[in-house]
Design a protein around this motif. Structure first.
Motif: not given
Length: 243
Positions: A39-65
């Motif tokens: 009910r809460i999950g989604a599958i994401r495609r991530v392009a090479a070079g994409a930043v999926v979590m910023e340094d020193n930022s509050l993380c609003d998502e959890l990722g499973y590779i």
């Protein structure tokens, strides 16, 4: 392929049934927990070079590779960037119940993730012991990875660091019935990761091959076969390993 609701540049949602992926990757969870995650999950495609979590930022998502390799990158004040760890399939990333992230997470190549919003996942974690146990195992894996990093960088010679790195890959990425590993980084990036020059790194791989510890299957794409694990362990100089 859908590009709705992208979380960051280079990160796009996929029109793939999440339930099928949950069953394949998180099959040990009960049907009820998988349904709640569905009910809460989604599958994401991530392009090479994409930043999926910023340094020193509050993380609003959890990722499973699911596929691909991501790098944990520490940004220093003088502008330098250091890869402090790698994330491979079955790894989680994201900071729960706490403050901002202390590093960024960046895609080395194209990757696919299962993504969960932080607040609903935290709530579900408190309700479902099986999911809480799975996440605790992940935290223990993170501690193991940190110890592996210390052991990896303990080698004074580049050939020792390469041997240690190959052993880590063999444990984390290879099929149990196989002795093949695929380097998750380009040679230049791997040299930076291991604290070496690219030409020194090439000589280290050649030395391991000459001694019969490994053989290249396709050196260009970074595919190797480990021929002798004990020799690789001996050449790594891992003094902390107890018989």
């Amino acid at each position: 392929m859908s590009r709705r609701g992208s979380a960051a540049e280079g990160v796009f949602l996929e029109d793939i049934p999440v339930d099928t992926t949950l069953r394949r990757h998180l099959g040990e969870l009960s049907a009820e927990v998988r349904e709640a995650l569905l009910r809460i999950g989604a599958i994401r495609r991530v392009a090479a070079g994409a930043v999926v979590m910023e340094d020193n930022s509050l993380c609003d998502e959890l990722g499973y590779i699911l596929e691909g390799t991501l790098a944990m990158v520490k940004h220093l004040r003088d502008g330098r960037r250091h890869i402090i760890g790698l994330l491979v399939p079955t790894d989680f990333f994201g900071r729960l119940f706490d403050g901002p992230a202390t590093f960024s997470v960046e895609a080395i190549g194209d990757a696919r993730l299962l993504s969960f919003p932080r607040a609903p996942f935290e709530a579900l974690l408190g309700q479902e012991p099986d999911l809480e146990r799975l996440f605790m195992v992940h935290l223990l894996d993170e501690l193991d990875a940190a110890r592996e990093w210390l052991l990896l960088m303990n080698g004074p010679k580049v050939v020792q660091r390469v041997a240690s790195f190959l052993l880590i890959l063999l444990r984390r990425m290879a099929d149990n019935a196989s002795s093949e590993v695929v380097l998750p980084l380009a040679r230049k990036d791997l040299a930076h990761y291991l604290g070496a020059r690219p030409e020194t790194l090439s000589r280290a791989f050649a030395s391991l091959a000459r001694q019969g510890a490994i053989e290249p299957i396709d050196a260009v794409s970074g595919r190797y076969r480990v021929l002798d694990r004990q020799m690789l362990l001996d050449l790594s100089g891992q003094d902390l390993v107890l018989e």
